[in-house]
Scaffold this motif. Sequence first.
Motif, short mmCIF file in Angstrom:
data_model
loop_
_atom_site.label_atom_id
_atom_site.label_comp_id
_atom_site.label_asym_id
_atom_site.label_seq_id
_atom_site.Cartn_x
_atom_site.Cartn_y
_atom_site.Cartn_z
N UNK A 260 -16.99 11.47 -19.27
CA UNK A 260 -18.40 11.27 -18.93
C UNK A 260 -18.59 10.58 -17.58
N UNK A 261 -17.52 9.96 -17.07
CA UNK A 261 -17.62 9.26 -15.78
C UNK A 261 -17.31 10.18 -14.60
N UNK B 277 -8.44 7.20 -10.65
CA UNK B 277 -9.69 6.45 -10.54
C UNK B 277 -10.40 6.35 -11.88
N UNK B 278 -10.42 7.45 -12.62
CA UNK B 278 -11.04 7.43 -13.95
C UNK B 278 -10.31 6.46 -14.87
N UNK B 279 -8.96 6.43 -14.77
CA UNK B 279 -8.17 5.55 -15.64
C UNK B 279 -8.43 4.08 -15.33
N UNK B 280 -8.92 3.81 -14.10
CA UNK B 280 -9.24 2.42 -13.73
C UNK B 280 -10.73 2.11 -13.88
N UNK B 281 -11.44 3.00 -14.54
CA UNK B 281 -12.83 2.70 -14.90
C UNK B 281 -13.88 3.01 -13.86
N UNK B 282 -13.54 3.79 -12.83
CA UNK B 282 -14.53 4.12 -11.80
C UNK B 282 -15.30 5.39 -12.17
N UNK B 283 -16.54 5.45 -11.73
CA UNK B 283 -17.30 6.70 -11.80
C UNK B 283 -16.87 7.55 -10.60
N UNK C 72 -15.67 22.49 -11.45
CA UNK C 72 -16.15 22.65 -12.82
C UNK C 72 -14.99 22.79 -13.79
N UNK C 73 -13.94 23.49 -13.38
CA UNK C 73 -12.77 23.67 -14.24
C UNK C 73 -12.08 22.33 -14.50
N UNK C 74 -12.02 21.48 -13.48
CA UNK C 74 -11.41 20.15 -13.65
C UNK C 74 -12.28 19.29 -14.57
N UNK C 75 -13.58 19.36 -14.39
CA UNK C 75 -14.48 18.60 -15.25
C UNK C 75 -14.36 19.05 -16.70
N UNK C 76 -14.26 20.36 -16.92
CA UNK C 76 -14.10 20.89 -18.27
C UNK C 76 -12.78 20.45 -18.89
N UNK C 77 -11.75 20.38 -18.07
CA UNK C 77 -10.43 20.00 -18.57
C UNK C 77 -10.38 18.52 -18.95
#
Length: 428
Positions: free
Chosen positions: A224-225, A197-203, A215-220
């Motif tokens: 910003x989306x 989803x991030x690679x296709x430009x979605x928030x 949180x671990x996935x966000x840190x990895x």
Amino acid sequence: MYCVISFSHKNLDISTREKIALPQDKIQDFYHSLFATFPNIQECILLGTCNRFELLMFAPSYNAHAIIDFIASDREIPAPQLRAGAQVFFEKEAIEHIFSVTSSLDSLVIGETQITGQLKSAYKLAFDLGFCKKQLTRVMHFAFKCAALVRSQTQISKNPVSISSVAIVHFLSLSPIKDKVAVVGTGEIGILCVKYLLSHGFDVLLLSRTLQNAQAIQDELQNEHLSIASFGQLPEVINSVRYLFCATGAPHTIITHDMIHPCEFGRIWFDLALPRDIDHIEREDISLFVIDDLQEVALENKSKREEELQKAHHIISEQVVLFEQWLKSLDVEPLIKAFRDKAKQCCLDEIERSLKKGFITKDEEDRVVRILHNAFNKFLHHPTSYIKTIKESPESDFIIENVKKLFDLEGEEFFQNPYKCERHNKND
């Protein structure tokens, strides 16, 4: 005798697969109950995924109907219903099926690599609990080798696809607006959904029962989306976002009817879990897709890979033949005869050389032959006795392979480190 009893997406709908699915903490109890009910079953591996429930077994004989009825009773499913959805494979067909499943040729999404890791985990658990021993270990070693050959010698797993990617492809085909997407679950499927989803430009808003995982996935990912939220915000989130992907390991639904409120906009939800995360709903403002709804996209993927599929099936057929040949080569009697014959031939060659060189006379030949024969018999007595005693032990395959290598006999060494090296690899 090898046997596989299979219940998969090919013959069972998702509601029945939900009932047959076993929570992780119930698997050991199921094994104990199965072996207590059918004491002739010597070994078993239970493979449970979102698309299949299979028993891989080894026993002298089987009553497949009785085993199916046992599963039906254990999972509280009508026996006729489960029988109608069962596939049973014996011996060569069972081996071929195991190789196909491990190589991802029997998956809903052809070429996905997740199944190999799932089977390795199932094998490791069965082995560690003592329900899988020598016979199924032999099959697993060859199955993992076969899967590696299919991946390296075909394009099946190039541009890898998965349930997650198929769901995203279907989602994009619905022409969604670029709005926020909620993803519930931080397992493999959930993480892949986030990345796609991030690679296709979605928030993306990622929710997890354990906020530290999110949180671990966000840190990895450092994107910003991507934002995260706790599981407690789920009731609010499902009524405030247009798009939702659910893929948790919960043993029950996490989104129930009473949590869903009317919205001014239409919603598109994907439930990629088994058992399902979302109650069965029929609302005009929600389009709900479950795993089985992705069949059409998966079939299109299969048709595009038809040529590679043929190559893969050819590899599997070859490996089944090699496996059968290899099993026959593990008979210890021919091995004992081979290294004793080699010792005898070395003695005869040396006698012939000694005669030519004049080290011994023709009259002395018979006496020297007897001396050498007694010498190599005495030398080989312990190896011969030892190999006969270990032929039923779990480590016998490894020892036999290395005896072949030690005495330079025909046959390649197959096990590098049996019951460990190919048992589990987190990278798969």
